[in-house]
Design an enzyme around this catalytic site. Sequence first.
Site, PDB file in Angstrom:
ATOM      1  N   HIS A  70      -8.487   6.027  13.800  1.00 43.12           N
ATOM      2  CA  HIS A  70      -8.488   7.124  12.819  1.00 43.12           C
ATOM      3  C   HIS A  70      -9.358   8.278  13.301  1.00 43.12           C
ATOM      4  O   HIS A  70      -8.996   9.448  13.124  1.00 43.12           O
ATOM      5  CB  HIS A  70      -8.997   6.633  11.463  1.00 43.12           C
ATOM      6  CG  HIS A  70      -7.992   5.802  10.721  1.00 43.12           C
ATOM      7  ND1 HIS A  70      -8.351   4.818   9.828  1.00 43.12           N
ATOM      8  CD2 HIS A  70      -6.640   5.807  10.736  1.00 43.12           C
ATOM      9  CE1 HIS A  70      -7.256   4.252   9.337  1.00 43.12           C
ATOM     10  NE2 HIS A  70      -6.217   4.837   9.870  1.00 43.12           N
TER      11      HIS A  70
ATOM     12  N   LYS B  79       1.452 -10.661   8.515  1.00 44.47           N
ATOM     13  CA  LYS B  79       0.977  -9.727   7.487  1.00 44.47           C
ATOM     14  C   LYS B  79       1.145 -10.353   6.099  1.00 44.47           C
ATOM     15  O   LYS B  79       0.262 -10.226   5.245  1.00 44.47           O
ATOM     16  CB  LYS B  79       1.706  -8.381   7.574  1.00 44.47           C
ATOM     17  CG  LYS B  79       1.207  -7.434   6.487  1.00 44.47           C
ATOM     18  CD  LYS B  79       1.249  -5.975   6.818  1.00 44.47           C
ATOM     19  CE  LYS B  79       0.548  -5.184   5.708  1.00 44.47           C
ATOM     20  NZ  LYS B  79       0.669  -3.751   5.852  1.00 44.47           N
TER      21      LYS B  79
ATOM     22  N   ARG C 198      -7.898  -8.894   4.363  1.00 43.45           N
ATOM     23  CA  ARG C 198      -6.884  -7.866   4.651  1.00 43.45           C
ATOM     24  C   ARG C 198      -7.444  -6.790   5.580  1.00 43.45           C
ATOM     25  O   ARG C 198      -6.708  -6.164   6.331  1.00 43.45           O
ATOM     26  CB  ARG C 198      -6.350  -7.249   3.349  1.00 43.45           C
ATOM     27  CG  ARG C 198      -5.206  -6.274   3.612  1.00 43.45           C
ATOM     28  CD  ARG C 198      -4.379  -5.944   2.385  1.00 43.45           C
ATOM     29  NE  ARG C 198      -3.315  -5.024   2.742  1.00 43.45           N
ATOM     30  CZ  ARG C 198      -2.294  -4.716   1.989  1.00 43.45           C
ATOM     31  NH1 ARG C 198      -2.168  -5.263   0.791  1.00 43.45           N
ATOM     32  NH2 ARG C 198      -1.357  -3.855   2.392  1.00 43.45           N
TER      33      ARG C 198
ATOM     34  N   HIS D 179      -0.305   7.910  15.386  1.00 41.55           N
ATOM     35  CA  HIS D 179      -1.161   6.895  14.770  1.00 41.55           C
ATOM     36  C   HIS D 179      -1.222   5.616  15.625  1.00 41.55           C
ATOM     37  O   HIS D 179      -2.302   5.102  15.930  1.00 41.55           O
ATOM     38  CB  HIS D 179      -0.649   6.589  13.356  1.00 41.55           C
ATOM     39  CG  HIS D 179      -1.321   5.430  12.707  1.00 41.55           C
ATOM     40  ND1 HIS D 179      -2.599   5.497  12.197  1.00 41.55           N
ATOM     41  CD2 HIS D 179      -0.910   4.147  12.502  1.00 41.55           C
ATOM     42  CE1 HIS D 179      -2.940   4.323  11.698  1.00 41.55           C
ATOM     43  NE2 HIS D 179      -1.938   3.483  11.875  1.00 41.55           N
TER      44      HIS D 179
ATOM     45  N   LYS E  83       0.870  -1.188   0.000  1.00 42.76           N
ATOM     46  CA  LYS E  83       0.000   0.000   0.000  1.00 42.76           C
ATOM     47  C   LYS E  83       0.901   1.231   0.000  1.00 42.76           C
ATOM     48  O   LYS E  83       1.792   1.349   0.856  1.00 42.76           O
ATOM     49  CB  LYS E  83      -0.880   0.034   1.253  1.00 42.76           C
ATOM     50  CG  LYS E  83      -2.123  -0.812   1.156  1.00 42.76           C
ATOM     51  CD  LYS E  83      -3.036  -0.515   2.330  1.00 42.76           C
ATOM     52  CE  LYS E  83      -4.258  -1.412   2.319  1.00 42.76           C
ATOM     53  NZ  LYS E  83      -5.102  -1.218   3.510  1.00 42.76           N
TER      54      LYS E  83
HETATM   55  P1  NAD Z   1       7.680   8.487  10.175  1.00 43.79           P
HETATM   56  O1  NAD Z   1       8.090   7.931   8.888  1.00 43.79           O
HETATM   57  O2  NAD Z   1       7.235   9.908  10.215  1.00 43.79           O
HETATM   58  O3  NAD Z   1       8.856   8.296  11.242  1.00 43.79           O
HETATM   59  C1  NAD Z   1       8.685   8.776  12.553  1.00 43.79           C
HETATM   60  C2  NAD Z   1       9.868   9.657  12.983  1.00 43.79           C
HETATM   61  O4  NAD Z   1      10.986   8.840  13.292  1.00 43.79           O
HETATM   62  C3  NAD Z   1      10.340  10.630  11.901  1.00 43.79           C
HETATM   63  O5  NAD Z   1      10.700  11.841  12.519  1.00 43.79           O
HETATM   64  C4  NAD Z   1      11.599   9.947  11.345  1.00 43.79           C
HETATM   65  O6  NAD Z   1      12.513  10.873  10.816  1.00 43.79           O
HETATM   66  C5  NAD Z   1      12.146   9.274  12.570  1.00 43.79           C
HETATM   67  N1  NAD Z   1      12.932   8.065  12.346  1.00 43.79           N
HETATM   68  C6  NAD Z   1      12.669   7.061  11.475  1.00 43.79           C
HETATM   69  N2  NAD Z   1      13.519   6.055  11.653  1.00 43.79           N
HETATM   70  C7  NAD Z   1      14.351   6.409  12.659  1.00 43.79           C
HETATM   71  C8  NAD Z   1      15.431   5.763  13.325  1.00 43.79           C
HETATM   72  N3  NAD Z   1      15.789   4.512  13.031  1.00 43.79           N
HETATM   73  N4  NAD Z   1      16.077   6.441  14.298  1.00 43.79           N
HETATM   74  C9  NAD Z   1      15.671   7.709  14.646  1.00 43.79           C
HETATM   75  N5  NAD Z   1      14.651   8.356  14.088  1.00 43.79           N
HETATM   76  C10 NAD Z   1      13.994   7.707  13.096  1.00 43.79           C
HETATM   77  O7  NAD Z   1       6.478   7.662  10.843  1.00 43.79           O
HETATM   78  P2  NAD Z   1       6.064   6.118  10.842  1.00 43.79           P
HETATM   79  O8  NAD Z   1       5.331   5.937  12.110  1.00 43.79           O
HETATM   80  O9  NAD Z   1       7.184   5.218  10.498  1.00 43.79           O
HETATM   81  O10 NAD Z   1       5.040   6.049   9.626  1.00 43.79           O
HETATM   82  C11 NAD Z   1       3.821   6.753   9.633  1.00 43.79           C
HETATM   83  C12 NAD Z   1       3.262   6.759   8.246  1.00 43.79           C
HETATM   84  O11 NAD Z   1       3.056   5.429   7.814  1.00 43.79           O
HETATM   85  C13 NAD Z   1       1.930   7.480   8.127  1.00 43.79           C
HETATM   86  O12 NAD Z   1       1.972   8.341   7.025  1.00 43.79           O
HETATM   87  C14 NAD Z   1       0.928   6.351   7.879  1.00 43.79           C
HETATM   88  O13 NAD Z   1      -0.162   6.769   7.105  1.00 43.79           O
HETATM   89  C15 NAD Z   1       1.791   5.355   7.148  1.00 43.79           C
HETATM   90  N6  NAD Z   1       1.322   3.969   7.222  1.00 43.79           N
HETATM   91  C16 NAD Z   1       1.235   3.275   6.061  1.00 43.79           C
HETATM   92  C17 NAD Z   1       0.830   1.959   6.071  1.00 43.79           C
HETATM   93  C18 NAD Z   1       0.807   1.165   4.784  1.00 43.79           C
HETATM   94  O14 NAD Z   1       0.285   0.044   4.784  1.00 43.79           O
HETATM   95  N7  NAD Z   1       1.374   1.672   3.722  1.00 43.79           N
HETATM   96  C19 NAD Z   1       0.514   1.323   7.290  1.00 43.79           C
HETATM   97  C20 NAD Z   1       0.607   2.062   8.459  1.00 43.79           C
HETATM   98  C21 NAD Z   1       1.018   3.385   8.418  1.00 43.79           C
HETATM   99  N1  GLY Z   2      -1.801  -1.272   7.101  1.00 43.30           N
HETATM  100  C1  GLY Z   2      -2.895  -2.068   6.697  1.00 43.30           C
HETATM  101  C2  GLY Z   2      -2.660  -2.787   5.425  1.00 43.30           C
HETATM  102  O1  GLY Z   2      -1.571  -2.823   4.921  1.00 43.30           O
HETATM  103  O2  GLY Z   2      -3.590  -3.312   4.863  1.00 43.30           O
END
Ligand code: NAD
Ligand code: GLY
Length: 364
Positions: free
Chosen positions: A252, A227, A241, A266, A143
């Site tokens: 949300h 997953k 899924r 989140h 996704k």
């Molecule tokens: P993010 O990518 O913003 O990372 C969080 C913070 O941690 C950022 O400031 C980043 O710079 C920092 N960071 C990342 N890795 C680090 C590390 N190893 N050491 C220190 N700092 C680090 O947030 P996230 O929680 O990883 O992702 C959130 C996003 O993921 C949202 O946009 C959400 O919509 C998306 N998401 C997508 C799916 C999907 O299935 N595609 C599923 C869940 C969430």
């Molecule tokens: N994060 C939910 C999915 O990948 O379907």
Amino acid sequence: MSERITVSLAARSYGVHVGTGLIGRAGTLLAPFARGVVPVVTDENVALGYLDRLLVTLDEVGLDARPIVLEPGEGTKSFAGLEGLSNALLETGVDRGGLVVALGGGVIGDLVGFASGVLKRGIDFAQIPTTLLAQVDSAVGGKTAINTRHGKNLVGLFHQPKIVIADVDVLQTLPRRELLAGYAEVAKYGALGDADFFAWLEVHAPQALAGDTASLTHTVAHSCRMKAAIVAGDERETGDRALLNLGHTFGHALEAATGYSQRLLHGEGVAIGTVLAFRLSAQLGLSPEADAARVAHHLKAVGLPSSIADIPGRRPDTDALLSHMQHDKKTKDGHLTFVLVRGLGHAFVTRDVPLQAVRDLLAA
Ligand code: NAD
Ligand code: GLY
């Protein structure tokens, strides 16, 4: 020490490598999928710790790595961010047979996945997730999306990576709050489909969250295995899924009601939402109240919020929460979609929940 999990999707199948020391071996792991120019997209925080190491390993296998470093934060996952990244990728000269590497959390993974999915009508990409949330969830399953002013993740596509490399060593530098937010998605896997894993987490989560690499590797690998199995059975989310959305309808709405701010990450919304899904299931006579209490107790014990009262500041208004739920992109024909449970580890999807039951629960 590493494990390899396969996401089985016929010609689009790929491996998810989970373990320690993997960034140091990334060049060798990526080489079969890459040639010539390899754009490596990351954010400023991740670049500080891991970019140089990755560039060296790519250089060692003869790949021409081109770093692109973006601003950290959700704002980067936007139309403006997509435009900037698309131009930066085009400037590297990467061609349709190339590979783009996403090194970062879910923001970088979602944006890079989407940009590579539309650039030149589709270029391959690889995920090197660096947050716990990205390692167990967003980097696996294909996704990809950006946010719009109408809501999060509303413009996107399914674009599977060629490989996922989850090096648990990088979690050592992740801020504690981000680590815990990612852990909410881990606990979710046990809660939705594997009571034994949940019981294992009740014992081992403290050491995993303290950085013990063996427990972290098992935690991430088992989550990815679950997953991978769900995605292999329902890539486009027409059925099972949706189970991965346990806790997300409430979560949300809570994120929206708190303005997608630092008040509630989140994963923190998912933690509270998972407990609410168990409580709603108990209220509807589907699941024991003891299971709801057990899930709440575990999430609280590791340091996550487990009830709406744990959110700092003014309590989100019940009507506002219900209204956000009705605008969720998973709402169909005005029916709220919920993932409920028939006991720990037995989640199911339903569009049959009386609105009044949700209102009563939120108002309680
Ligand atoms: P993010 O990518 O913003 O990372 C969080 C913070 O941690 C950022 O400031 C980043 O710079 C920092 N960071 C990342 N890795 C680090 C590390 N190893 N050491 C220190 N700092 C680090 O947030 P996230 O929680 O990883 O992702 C959130 C996003 O993921 C949202 O946009 C959400 O919509 C998306 N998401 C997508 C799916 C999907 O299935 N595609 C599923 C869940 C969430
Ligand atoms: N994060 C939910 C999915 O990948 O379907």
